[in-house]
Design a protein around this motif. Structure first.
Motif, PDB file in Angstrom:
ATOM      1  N   ASN A 139      98.518  66.585   1.425  1.00 60.89           N
ATOM      2  CA  ASN A 139      98.064  65.201   1.406  1.00 60.89           C
ATOM      3  C   ASN A 139      96.563  65.011   1.572  1.00 60.89           C
ATOM      4  N   ARG A 140      95.845  66.020   2.048  1.00 58.04           N
ATOM      5  CA  ARG A 140      94.427  65.825   2.346  1.00 58.04           C
ATOM      6  C   ARG A 140      93.479  66.819   1.678  1.00 58.04           C
ATOM      7  N   CYS A 141      93.956  68.019   1.370  1.00 61.52           N
ATOM      8  CA  CYS A 141      93.045  69.063   0.882  1.00 61.52           C
ATOM      9  C   CYS A 141      92.513  68.734  -0.513  1.00 61.52           C
ATOM     10  N   ASP A 142      91.196  68.720  -0.645  1.00 60.22           N
ATOM     11  CA  ASP A 142      90.600  68.509  -1.966  1.00 60.22           C
ATOM     12  C   ASP A 142      89.952  69.776  -2.516  1.00 60.22           C
ATOM     13  N   LEU A 143      89.832  70.824  -1.684  1.00 61.47           N
ATOM     14  CA  LEU A 143      89.330  72.113  -2.162  1.00 61.47           C
ATOM     15  C   LEU A 143      90.098  73.222  -1.457  1.00 61.47           C
ATOM     16  N   LEU A 144      90.865  73.956  -2.238  1.00 62.21           N
ATOM     17  CA  LEU A 144      91.681  75.051  -1.722  1.00 62.21           C
ATOM     18  C   LEU A 144      91.093  76.368  -2.200  1.00 62.21           C
ATOM     19  N   LEU A 145      90.790  77.259  -1.274  1.00 72.30           N
ATOM     20  CA  LEU A 145      90.273  78.587  -1.594  1.00 72.30           C
ATOM     21  C   LEU A 145      91.386  79.606  -1.380  1.00 72.30           C
ATOM     22  N   VAL A 146      91.760  80.313  -2.446  1.00 67.79           N
ATOM     23  CA  VAL A 146      92.841  81.296  -2.405  1.00 67.79           C
ATOM     24  C   VAL A 146      92.224  82.695  -2.437  1.00 67.79           C
ATOM     25  N   LEU A 147      92.503  83.494  -1.416  1.00 68.83           N
ATOM     26  CA  LEU A 147      91.914  84.829  -1.294  1.00 68.83           C
ATOM     27  C   LEU A 147      92.911  85.905  -1.705  1.00 68.83           C
ATOM     28  N   GLY A 148      92.453  86.879  -2.473  1.00 65.84           N
ATOM     29  CA  GLY A 148      93.325  87.978  -2.885  1.00 65.84           C
ATOM     30  C   GLY A 148      94.046  87.675  -4.186  1.00 65.84           C
ATOM     31  N   GLU A 149      95.211  88.303  -4.342  1.00 66.50           N
ATOM     32  CA  GLU A 149      95.980  88.120  -5.576  1.00 66.50           C
ATOM     33  C   GLU A 149      96.705  86.775  -5.575  1.00 66.50           C
ATOM     34  N   ASP A 150      97.072  86.319  -6.754  1.00 65.49           N
ATOM     35  CA  ASP A 150      97.808  85.068  -6.921  1.00 65.49           C
ATOM     36  C   ASP A 150      99.095  85.126  -6.090  1.00 65.49           C
ATOM     37  N   PRO A 151      99.249  84.267  -5.085  1.00 60.80           N
ATOM     38  CA  PRO A 151     100.418  84.351  -4.210  1.00 60.80           C
ATOM     39  C   PRO A 151     101.694  83.761  -4.799  1.00 60.80           C
ATOM     40  N   SER A 152     101.605  83.109  -5.955  1.00 63.21           N
ATOM     41  CA  SER A 152     102.807  82.481  -6.504  1.00 63.21           C
ATOM     42  C   SER A 152     103.822  83.503  -7.002  1.00 63.21           C
ATOM     43  N   ALA A 153     103.424  84.777  -7.099  1.00 59.70           N
ATOM     44  CA  ALA A 153     104.400  85.810  -7.448  1.00 59.70           C
ATOM     45  C   ALA A 153     105.411  85.995  -6.321  1.00 59.70           C
ATOM     46  N   THR A 154     104.991  85.751  -5.083  1.00 56.54           N
ATOM     47  CA  THR A 154     105.867  85.877  -3.922  1.00 56.54           C
ATOM     48  C   THR A 154     106.448  84.542  -3.507  1.00 56.54           C
ATOM     49  N   TRP A 155     105.618  83.509  -3.506  1.00 52.87           N
ATOM     50  CA  TRP A 155     106.060  82.156  -3.152  1.00 52.87           C
ATOM     51  C   TRP A 155     106.090  81.338  -4.436  1.00 52.87           C
ATOM     52  N   GLY A 156     107.242  81.338  -5.076  1.00 52.04           N
ATOM     53  CA  GLY A 156     107.344  80.843  -6.444  1.00 52.04           C
ATOM     54  C   GLY A 156     106.919  79.401  -6.645  1.00 52.04           C
ATOM     55  N   ARG A 157     107.071  78.550  -5.614  1.00 53.45           N
ATOM     56  CA  ARG A 157     106.738  77.129  -5.778  1.00 53.45           C
ATOM     57  C   ARG A 157     105.557  76.737  -4.891  1.00 53.45           C
ATOM     58  N   LEU A 158     104.747  77.703  -4.499  1.00 52.22           N
ATOM     59  CA  LEU A 158     103.685  77.444  -3.532  1.00 52.22           C
ATOM     60  C   LEU A 158     102.760  76.318  -3.978  1.00 52.22           C
ATOM     61  N   PHE A 159     102.185  76.418  -5.178  1.00 55.58           N
ATOM     62  CA  PHE A 159     101.189  75.435  -5.599  1.00 55.58           C
ATOM     63  C   PHE A 159     101.832  74.100  -5.958  1.00 55.58           C
ATOM     64  N   GLU A 160     103.075  74.132  -6.365  1.00 60.09           N
ATOM     65  CA  GLU A 160     103.818  72.890  -6.557  1.00 60.09           C
ATOM     66  C   GLU A 160     103.954  72.150  -5.226  1.00 60.09           C
ATOM     67  N   ARG A 161     104.173  72.905  -4.143  1.00 61.34           N
ATOM     68  CA  ARG A 161     104.323  72.290  -2.821  1.00 61.34           C
ATOM     69  C   ARG A 161     102.969  71.882  -2.221  1.00 61.34           C
ATOM     70  N   LEU A 162     101.937  72.697  -2.462  1.00 58.67           N
ATOM     71  CA  LEU A 162     100.633  72.417  -1.866  1.00 58.67           C
ATOM     72  C   LEU A 162      99.871  71.318  -2.591  1.00 58.67           C
ATOM     73  N   TYR A 163     100.007  71.267  -3.902  1.00 56.32           N
ATOM     74  CA  TYR A 163      99.243  70.294  -4.691  1.00 56.32           C
ATOM     75  C   TYR A 163     100.181  69.448  -5.535  1.00 56.32           C
ATOM     76  N   PRO A 164     100.878  68.480  -4.929  1.00 54.37           N
ATOM     77  CA  PRO A 164     101.772  67.612  -5.703  1.00 54.37           C
ATOM     78  C   PRO A 164     100.970  66.661  -6.592  1.00 54.37           C
ATOM     79  N   GLU A 165     101.663  66.004  -7.474  1.00 54.66           N
ATOM     80  CA  GLU A 165     100.975  65.102  -8.402  1.00 54.66           C
ATOM     81  C   GLU A 165     100.385  63.887  -7.703  1.00 54.66           C
ATOM     82  N   ALA A 166     101.027  63.440  -6.610  1.00 56.75           N
ATOM     83  CA  ALA A 166     100.569  62.208  -5.959  1.00 56.75           C
ATOM     84  C   ALA A 166     100.361  62.423  -4.458  1.00 56.75           C
ATOM     85  N   PRO A 167      99.233  63.043  -4.058  1.00 59.71           N
ATOM     86  CA  PRO A 167      98.957  63.202  -2.629  1.00 59.71           C
ATOM     87  C   PRO A 167      98.710  61.847  -1.964  1.00 59.71           C
TER      88      PRO A 167
END
Length: 413
Positions: A139-167
């Motif tokens: 609901n608040r993050c406007d800049l997300l820094l992701v370190l390392g490899e793309d984590p969505s291979a392990t957490w399949g819906r991570l970015f869907e949950r972190l960055y919804p269409e309507a924060p």
């Protein structure tokens, strides 16, 4: 015989990866269970059940009754001098029953996914940290820094949950910067509404350390850091300082220097917080590791990697890690209810309270197949940000005991 009717169950909670997704749709026909609609591959695989008889208990591979297996396991526990209770992929009731078992017989307690947890602990112990929650990131993050490899291979819906269409609060555009590996197709699809960029780094620690210096107003010597040009790192530092709510996330368990990444990420967030608001969001939570760790803290005063002997307990993050503890053990009590995770190689006796589909290199001395929380029986797990407990419901009639039931059976008599 009448055919089983098909039931569709909505808003099913998934307890496998730590995200705590609570919007799954599942179809149940008799004892057959399958995910329906859009769901991550991991949840679809681990929820899937066929309407076939479950594997029964065994002693050295020979089928026996549950009572016979329980009695044999109890004898092994009574004879053991140095048991290790490992795996611990269980719900909260199972964790409590296993803790009781360890208190009664003595032994070391560790979860099979604890490497990342303790890499983060090492950083928190040295520097402390300002952490955030899933809801705050959404609901608040406007800049997300992701370190390392793309984590969505392990957490399949991570970015869907972190960055919804309507924060609720974050304004557009929202940015995501990958420092390390490139975002995959799945991540880019889930982040379609955000501005996504990638800084390729061959040494995330070096790039992150330099980023922290820039963010603190310094000028590190050099023209590139970890394979990233200095001007790109400097620009990222300015963007972080100018964000309304910056968040840094990483998966310590998947990084060779996870403790250093966690430490430098924490220092970076400390610097940013002098001029804006920022937090860390460490990834983890597989198979209720957060809940099991919480329970041990409540019950014993120590986290995972703790030894219980008599009326005393002692914690050592290195000595009581599963691999190290097994070097001095004579009995491994392996528990994995969420997935068919096999135990590590071990030359001593093995008691397995395991998912019925587990494939063993060597049959355990005693095997008691157990049901899966959220499939065969109800239970509770903790989400990866540690502040929310999630209720799991039963999807079918169970023919196997829960871990809590099996562990209580071992403690009786």
């Amino acid at each position: 015989m009448a055919e089983a009717s098909l039931r569709t169950i909505d808003d099913v909670v998934c307890g496998f990866c730590g995200l705590g997704c609570d919007d799954l749709t599942v179809e149940v026909e008799g004892r057959e269970v399958r995910a329906a609609g859009a769901v991550c591959p991991e949840a679809a695989r681990l929820l899937r059940r066929m309407d076939v008889p479950d594997r029964g208990p065994s002693i050295a591979g020979a089928p026996v009754s549950l009572d016979e297996a329980t009695q044999a396991a109890r004898r092994l526990l009574g004879e053991a001098r140095a048991p290790v209770f490992a795996g611990l992929g269980v719900d909260m009731a199972g964790a409590g029953a296993l803790a009781d078992l360890a208190v009664r017989f003595g032994g070391v307690l560790d979860h099979y996914a604890s490497d990342g947890l303790f890499a983060n602990y090492a950083a928190a112990q040295r520097t402390g940290w300002l952490s955030t929650t899933l809801a705050e990131v959404r609901n608040r993050c406007d800049l997300l820094l992701v370190l390392g490899e793309d984590p969505s291979a392990t957490w399949g819906r991570l970015f869907e949950r972190l960055y919804p269409e309507a924060p609720l609060f974050a304004g557009a555009p929202r940015r995501v910067v990958f420092l390390g590996g490139a975002p995959g197709e799945k991540a880019r699809r889930q982040l379609a509404g955000a501005e996504v960029s990638h800084l390729s780094a061959d040494d995330v620690v070096a790039a992150l350390e330099a980023l922290g210096v820039f963010a603190a107003g310094g000028q590190p010597p050099g023209t590139s850091f970890g394979g990233v040009p200095a001007q790109d790192i400097s620009a990222l530092a300015e963007a972080l300082r100018g964000a309304h709510y910056a968040v840094v996330t990483w998966n310590a368990g998947g990084l060779a220097q996870g403790d250093l990444v966690a430490e430098f990420a924490t220092k970076l967030v400390d610097s940013i917080n002098l001029v804006t608001r920022a937090g860390v969001f460490p990834l983890g939570g597989r198979d209720n590791i957060i809940g099991v760790n919480q329970l041990l803290l409540w019950r014993l005063g120590y986290p995972l990697r703790t030894a219980v002997r008599g009326q005393a307990s002692a914690h050592d993050g290195a000595l009581y890690a599963t691999g190290q503890a097994l070097a001095d053990a004579d009995l491994l009590v392996w528990t994995s209810a969420f997935r068919p995770e096999p135990p590590p190689a071990f030359s001593g006796k093995v008691i397995a309270l395991a998912h019925p589909d587990t494939q063993f290199d060597k049959e355990p001395d005693v095997l008691i197949p157990v049901g899966t929380p959220g499939v065969d029986h109800a239970g509770t797990v903790f989400r990866m940000d540690s502040i929310v407990s999630m209720p799991l419901g039963a999807l079918r009639v169970a023919t196997l005991p829960s871990v809590a039931e099996a562990a209580r059976g071992l403690a009786e008599g």
